[in-house]
Each structure stands twice: as C-alpha cells, then as structure tokens.
Design a protein around this motif. Structure first.
Motif: not given
Length: 243
Positions: A128-156
């Motif tokens: 469903t990624i094509q249908k949900d891509v806006r919501d997925v990208a918005d949530f992912l952006y929130t996570i990646l832009s959080d300073p607490a997550i900057s030291p973390c490794s990310i697996l999508i």
C-alpha cells in the motif's frame, strides 16, 4: 672549580628529575582523560539499548515483533499500548519495543523510548506504499528530525514482500525520497512563516539539493522482508551487528 662543577651537575640532575616527574604527570593526566572519555562513552552506549519497531497501522509491526521473539504469527489487532520483549542472539540480548501505529498514541510511546533507543526499525507496507506514501513520509520525517534519534541507526523494513503487489525496496526508497522532499519544503515553509524565536527549522538533508537518505547523518538502510513468512534474516543480522 670542582665545587662549581659539582653544583652544576647537581642542578642538572635536579632539572632532569623535575623533567621526568613532569612527563610522568602529563602521562597520568592524559591517561585519566582517556579513561574519563571511555567511561562517558560506555555510559552513553549502555544507556541506549532499546530497538523500537514503528510505522503506520497495519504495516505488520506486531507480526514482525512476534516472529523475532517467538517465531510465530499472532492474531493481529490494533494495539493502544506498546509490546515489550527481549530479543536474544546467543548470549547477547536487547529490549525490543513494538510501538502502536495509531497516530493518537504513537508519539507518546515514541517519546518514552527515544532517549534509550539504539536502533529504529521503521516498517513500511510494501503493498500500500503508493497510497500511503504521504503519511509514511510525514511520520518518518518526524522521527528522523528528532534530535534524540540522531545517534541511532535506522532500518526501513519493506514488509509484506510475500504478496504479489509488493513494491521492491529500491522503488519504495525512490517514492519516499520524492515525498520526503515535499514534506521538507512544506515543513520548512510553515516554520519560517511563524514569528517565534523558539521554533527552529529542522532541515533534513543538504541545502539546495533534493532529499536523499544518503545525505542524512544517520545510517539509514533499506531491507526487504516478510513478517508473515518469517523472512526476517536481514533484520536479525542488522540487530545482531549492533548488540
């Protein structure tokens, strides 16, 4: 003359001894500094032990969580609380947290664990990624832009690869990069339009260039998998390398 020479030799010996003591003190101080840095690093590393599973509702988090811990498929339902278990790899282990995907509660649990998180596993529904891509990208952006997550490794994790209509990891990466670029423009413009000195514009990527995951400070990787079929070897290997 002999007395003068003896006095001179005595002074030289004293100076040499003082020099030796100074070198010893410098070496001790340097060693102490190294030990302090080492213990600070260790304490910070040990404080980050959690691996969190997150993503939108119905992305398959609970299935992946149960497969990783118990090698079985659960009866899935929308949860309003986190699931916490222990991921085991031989003698090594780490807490694994399945965060609810519902937007009303996910931020609460994410905030609860983000400061002790070592790795973030962000699940994407490959069907469903094509249908949900806006919501997925918005949530992912929130996570990646959080300073607490900057030291973390990310697996999508591009989940549900067992289904016929599933998109590949490369296609999903391209879709997300394009949509993240749009989200970045929207958020940057919105924050710049607010006259508030406390608001800081969080810009992910490189100025003047379209968004790419390779531009981020975090180590972001894309893997394919299937929670339903327990095709999670790449995910397990990724976690094992960080234990």
């Amino acid at each position: 003359m002999d007395r003068i020479n003896e006095k001179s030799n005595g002074n030289d010996a004293i100076e040499q001894e003082a020099g030796d003591i100074s070198q010893i003190l410098i070496a001790l101080i340097a060693g102490l500094i190294i030990l302090v840095i080492f213990f600070i690093y260790k304490s910070r590393s040990s404080s980050r032990r959690h691996f969190i599973l997150t993503g939108l509702c119905d992305s398959g988090k609970s299935v992946v969580f149960t497969q990783l811990l118990y090698s079985k498929v659960p009866e899935t339902f929308t949860s309003i609380a986190e699931n916490v278990g222990t991921y085991q790899a031989g003698r090594l282990s780490a807490p694994l947290v399945d965060i609810p995907g519902h937007e009303r509660v996910r931020d609460k649990f994410f905030d609860q664990y983000k400061n002790t998180t070592k790795g973030v596993i962000f699940l994407v529904d490959s069907v469903t990624i094509q249908k949900d891509v806006r919501d997925v990208a918005d949530f992912l952006y929130t996570i990646l832009s959080d300073p607490a997550i900057s030291p973390c490794s990310i697996l999508i994790l591009c989940n549900k690869q067992d289904e016929e209509m599933a998109k590949s990891a490369q296609v999903i990466k391209t879709l997300l990069e394009k949509e993240m670029n749009t989200v970045r423009k929207t958020r940057t413009s919105k924050l710049q339009s607010v006259d508030d000195s406390e608001n800081k514009v969080v810009f992910l990527g490189k100025e003047g260039k379209d968004f790419e995951f390779s531009h981020l400070s975090q180590n972001v990787q894309f893997y394919e998998g299937s929670g339903k079929n327990n095709d999670l070897a790449n995910l397990s290997d990724w976690i094992d390398r960080m234990l």
